[in-house]
Design an enzyme around this catalytic site. Structure first.
Site, PDB file in Angstrom:
ATOM      1  N   GLU A  51       0.830  -1.207   0.000  1.00 50.45           N
ATOM      2  CA  GLU A  51       0.000   0.000   0.000  1.00 50.45           C
ATOM      3  C   GLU A  51       0.864   1.257   0.000  1.00 50.45           C
ATOM      4  OE1 GLU A  51      -3.049   0.270  -0.610  1.00 50.45           O
ATOM      5  OE2 GLU A  51      -3.588  -1.834  -0.510  1.00 50.45           O
ATOM      6  N   TYR A 134      -7.225   5.686   4.622  1.00 45.65           N
ATOM      7  CA  TYR A 134      -7.209   4.749   3.487  1.00 45.65           C
ATOM      8  C   TYR A 134      -6.352   3.518   3.810  1.00 45.65           C
ATOM      9  CZ  TYR A 134      -5.641   2.293  -0.539  1.00 45.65           C
ATOM     10  OH  TYR A 134      -5.330   1.263  -1.371  1.00 45.65           O
ATOM     11  N   ASP A 152      -9.996   5.610  -2.290  1.00 43.86           N
ATOM     12  CA  ASP A 152      -8.820   6.180  -2.958  1.00 43.86           C
ATOM     13  C   ASP A 152      -9.310   6.833  -4.257  1.00 43.86           C
ATOM     14  OD1 ASP A 152      -9.355   4.132  -4.703  1.00 43.86           O
ATOM     15  OD2 ASP A 152      -7.285   3.421  -4.833  1.00 43.86           O
TER      16      ASP A 152
END
Ligand code: SF4
Length: 372
Positions: A51, A134, A152
């Site tokens: 990520e 997120y 996102d």
């Protein structure tokens, strides 16, 4: 205030519509998901690494970096114990180096406060350096299967079009509406698949341009498609044009070695190595801001340019600047300062070099030695 009262968001989906949406999208994801290395693991640390890398960077670029990084730092403890320069070296070329530093800081907190694990509660996850709403949602849902939502850019685009939200991309209003929808829609089971399905749809089908609505599993009830507004939504934000900046870089060679300058901690790209650089000027900066904090206005450490033709010219974009750089022959006579060091060509592969330095060196005819 609830979303229903805003003009941006006409109505929340009914439970039945939400259920249909989940079913269709999860089925599509099961049949179309790309086989990516971070989808083959449920290790929260590895997913956190992916990520961090995927923010602002294309999937195709990330795959090799992800593999190399996990080979060098297979768990939070090994990353926590690593030297920062080794971490930056493995990040070199991905850009946005603050992500690498935050990732290492997060690993250190995981080691000291969570026995080396990514915490399983949102509040503790959000306390990790560099972990926002997120990232917390992504790791908690994908690694631990918790019903945590995420938004996102891909999710924002899919929701904006599917629900016909007439907002500006990245605006507080649109992002808030998308979070509200994401939290309403995230299922109790398979939350990780659901979140990834939304992002995958945005990456493969509901793309910013050349949107492939004919292949979309949601096409029958998509508001933007019904109204012929797919290419309009979300409305683009108005970006300030990039400012022009002129810089000079020095190529100083001694046999098989070249002289590099390390950027200061706290500076943009801090800790990375560059060719010694000075700013000549930049558009729209006030007195004393000509370097914009990005480059000094004097040569570092007593270095200087030599007379002679330029060795090359290049253009490069960093943050909000469009840089035009001249590469000049330089001299290290009078050199001083610990931010300068000599490196052989082979060392540069594993060194955290700025992208502009890599570009400049790649354009040189007689560098590395023996490649005339
Ligand atoms: S139908 Fe088109 S615009 Fe609507 S969600 Fe699917 S790809 Fe996006």
């Amino acid at each position: 205030m609830t979303a229903v009262t805003t003009s941006l968001f006409p109505a929340l989906p009914s439970p039945a519509r939400a259920a249909r949406l989940r079913t269709r999208l999860l089925q599509w994801y099961g049949e179309n998901a790309r086989d990516l290395p971070w989808r083959r693991t449920s290790d929260a640390y590895a997913i956190l690494v992916s990520e961090a890398m995927l923010q602002q960077t294309q999937v195709a670029t990330v795959v090799d970096y992800y593999r190399r990084f996990l080979k060098a730092f297979p768990d939070a403890r090994s990353l926590a114990d690593a030297k920062e320069e080794d971490v930056l070296a493995l990040w070199s070329g991905l850009g946005y180096y603050r992500r690498a530093r935050s990732l290492q800081s997060a690993a250190r907190v995981m080691v000291t406060e969570h026995a080396g694990h990514f915490p399983g509660e949102e509040e503790a996850a959000l306390d990790l350096p560099g972990v926002g709403r997120y990232t917390a949602g992504a790791v908690l849902s994908i690694a631990y299967g918790l019903p945590q939502a995420l938004v996102d850019g891909n999710v924002e685009r899919v929701f904006s079009r599917f629900f016909g939200l007439d907002g500006v991309s990245g605006s507080r209003e649109l992002v808030a509406q998308c979070w509200e929808l994401a939290e309403l829609l995230v299922p109790q089971k398979r939350a990780g698949d659901w979140n990834q399905a939304l992002m995958e749809l945005g990456a493969l089908i509901c793309t910013p341009r050349q949107t492939d609505c004919a292949e979309c599993p949601l096409k029958r009830s998509c508001q933007a498609r019904k109204e012929g507004r797919v290419s309009e939504l979300p409305r683009p934000k108005v970006r300030a044009p990039a400012k022009a900046m002129e810089v000079e870089m020095l190529f100083i060679r001694r046999g098989p070695r070249i002289l590099l300058e390390q950027r200061a901690d706290g500076q943009a790209l801090g800790g990375l190595w560059q060719l010694p650089t000075r700013a000549i000027g930049s558009e729209g900066e006030g007195e004393g801001e000509g370097a914009s904090g990005l480059f000094a206005e004097e040569w570092p450490g007593g270095l200087g340019a030599e007379d002679g033709p330029d060795l090359g010219r290049l253009r490069h974009g960093i943050m909000r600047f469009s840089i035009r750089a001249r590469l000049r022959p330089g001299t290290a006579r009078g050199r001083k300062g610990s931010a300068l060091a000599w490196f052989e060509a082979e060392q540069l592969e594993s060194l955290g070099l700025t992208a502009m330095a890599r570009k400049a060196l790649a354009g040189l005819k007689d560098w590395p030695p023996g490649t005339d």
